[in-house]
Design a protein around this motif. Structure first.
Motif, PDB file in Angstrom:
ATOM      1  N   SER A  75       0.782  -1.303   0.076  1.00  0.00           N
ATOM      2  CA  SER A  75       0.021   0.154   0.037  1.00  0.00           C
ATOM      3  C   SER A  75       1.132   1.332   0.251  1.00  0.00           C
ATOM      4  O   SER A  75       2.157   1.024   0.238  1.00  0.00           O
ATOM      5  CB  SER A  75      -1.007   0.037   1.368  1.00  0.00           C
TER       6      SER A  75
ATOM      7  N   THR B 133      -7.843   4.285   2.061  1.00  0.00           N
ATOM      8  CA  THR B 133      -7.212   4.505   0.643  1.00  0.00           C
ATOM      9  C   THR B 133      -5.817   3.918   0.401  1.00  0.00           C
ATOM     10  O   THR B 133      -5.494   3.194  -0.079  1.00  0.00           O
ATOM     11  CB  THR B 133      -7.666   5.454  -0.115  1.00  0.00           C
ATOM     12  N   ARG B 134      -4.978   4.833   1.139  1.00  0.00           N
ATOM     13  CA  ARG B 134      -3.483   4.809   1.285  1.00  0.00           C
ATOM     14  C   ARG B 134      -3.273   3.626   2.000  1.00  0.00           C
ATOM     15  O   ARG B 134      -2.001   2.852   1.830  1.00  0.00           O
ATOM     16  CB  ARG B 134      -3.125   5.884   1.941  1.00  0.00           C
TER      17      ARG B 134
ATOM     18  N   ARG C 151      -4.474   0.523   1.581  1.00  0.00           N
ATOM     19  CA  ARG C 151      -5.004  -0.638   0.752  1.00  0.00           C
ATOM     20  C   ARG C 151      -3.898  -0.958  -0.215  1.00  0.00           C
ATOM     21  O   ARG C 151      -3.148  -0.064  -0.714  1.00  0.00           O
ATOM     22  CB  ARG C 151      -6.197  -0.595   0.076  1.00  0.00           C
TER      23      ARG C 151
END
Length: 271
Positions: free
Chosen positions: A52, A265-266, A268
């Protein structure tokens, strides 16, 4: 509060019972959502996964991983909003200044998290993280000096390593440390429409009340005339407005959820 007639007689702010009910309903929605962060009595955030963006940031910034700084600020924001829930909803206590102190803490946590997370470029995220670490070291050493303790071990070697390995701008990384107001301005530009500085304004209003500033007391709090104490001097009752608390809570919650979504989001895997 004892006030001059000019202060007591200036147009006070008020809200109707319907305003209070609407504010209470809005706050209930926010509090219910914030309460979902708690699992078995503790705040639970998602973990940072391999491959990620944040996982890559952490590998570069060991032993002071960037994701831990972000998580800490998210915890600060959630914790303060949850404490506001405990005061208003569970204890049914409407304090005058304290709600805005809690909202200030929540805003600061959300804004700091967004400042660290928002940049798309890894080098910019790492640069901001290093600047935040330098501010942390400065404050820690100020505290150490106040209690006559030796300063903390500097992180200079770590910073120098990052400058070389990541090609960071040395003059910026080792230059001036940004103030929180400048951080808030930057975040506003990055998440709102151009020219909109509601995050900074909300933080300043809450800070003014947290510090008991006269301008914030007179501009924000509701005033009720009680009696004349002496010629030109009156006694007034100061109260916080539920509508004002709800507006600031909505701002803090919006920025918090923006930060939480970006953190997810960051965290994943990218591939």
């Amino acid at each position: 509060m004892i006030a001059t007639d000019q202060e007591a007689g200036s147009e006070g702010r008020s809200e109707t019972p319907d305003d209070v009910r609407r504010a209470g309903a809005e706050l209930s929605k926010i509090f219910a959502s914030v309460n979902e962060f708690y699992v078995d009595g503790a705040i639970k955030l998602r973990g940072v996964e391999e491959r990620s963006s944040l996982g890559g940031d952490d590998k570069k910034t060991v032993p002071f991983p960037l994701s831990q700084a972000v998580s800490r600020n998210l915890l600060v924001s959630i914790d303060h909003l949850h404490s506001l829930r405990a005061s208003l909803q569970l204890a049914n206590a409407l304090h005058t200044y304290a709600p805005f102190t809690l909202l200030r803490g929540s805003l600061e946590g959300a804004i700091n998290a967004l400042w660290l997370l928002k940049p798309e470029q890894r080098n910019e995220r790492i640069t901001r993280h290093v600047l935040a670490c330098r501010a942390d070291d400065r404050d820690q050493n100020t505290m150490a000096s106040a209690v006559d303790e030796p300063p903390a071990e500097p992180r200079g070697d770590w910073m120098e390593s990052l400058i070389v390995q990541c090609g960071l701008d040395r003059s910026r990384v080792l230059g001036g440390i940004p103030s929180f107001s400048s951080i808030a301005k930057t975040v506003d530009k990055e998440i709102w429409c151009e020219g909109d500085n509601i995050g900074e304004l909300g933080w300043r209003m809450c800070s003014g009340l947290a510090h008991g500033r006269e301008w914030a007391t007179l501009d924000v709090l509701h005033r009720q005339f009680l009696r004349e104490v002496a010629k030109g001097v009156s006694e007034v009752r100061l109260t916080a407005g539920m509508s004002d608390i709800a507006v600031m809570a909505q701002l803090s919650y919006t920025m918090l959820m923006e930060a939480v979504a970006l953190f997810s989001t960051r965290s994943r895997p990218q591939y």
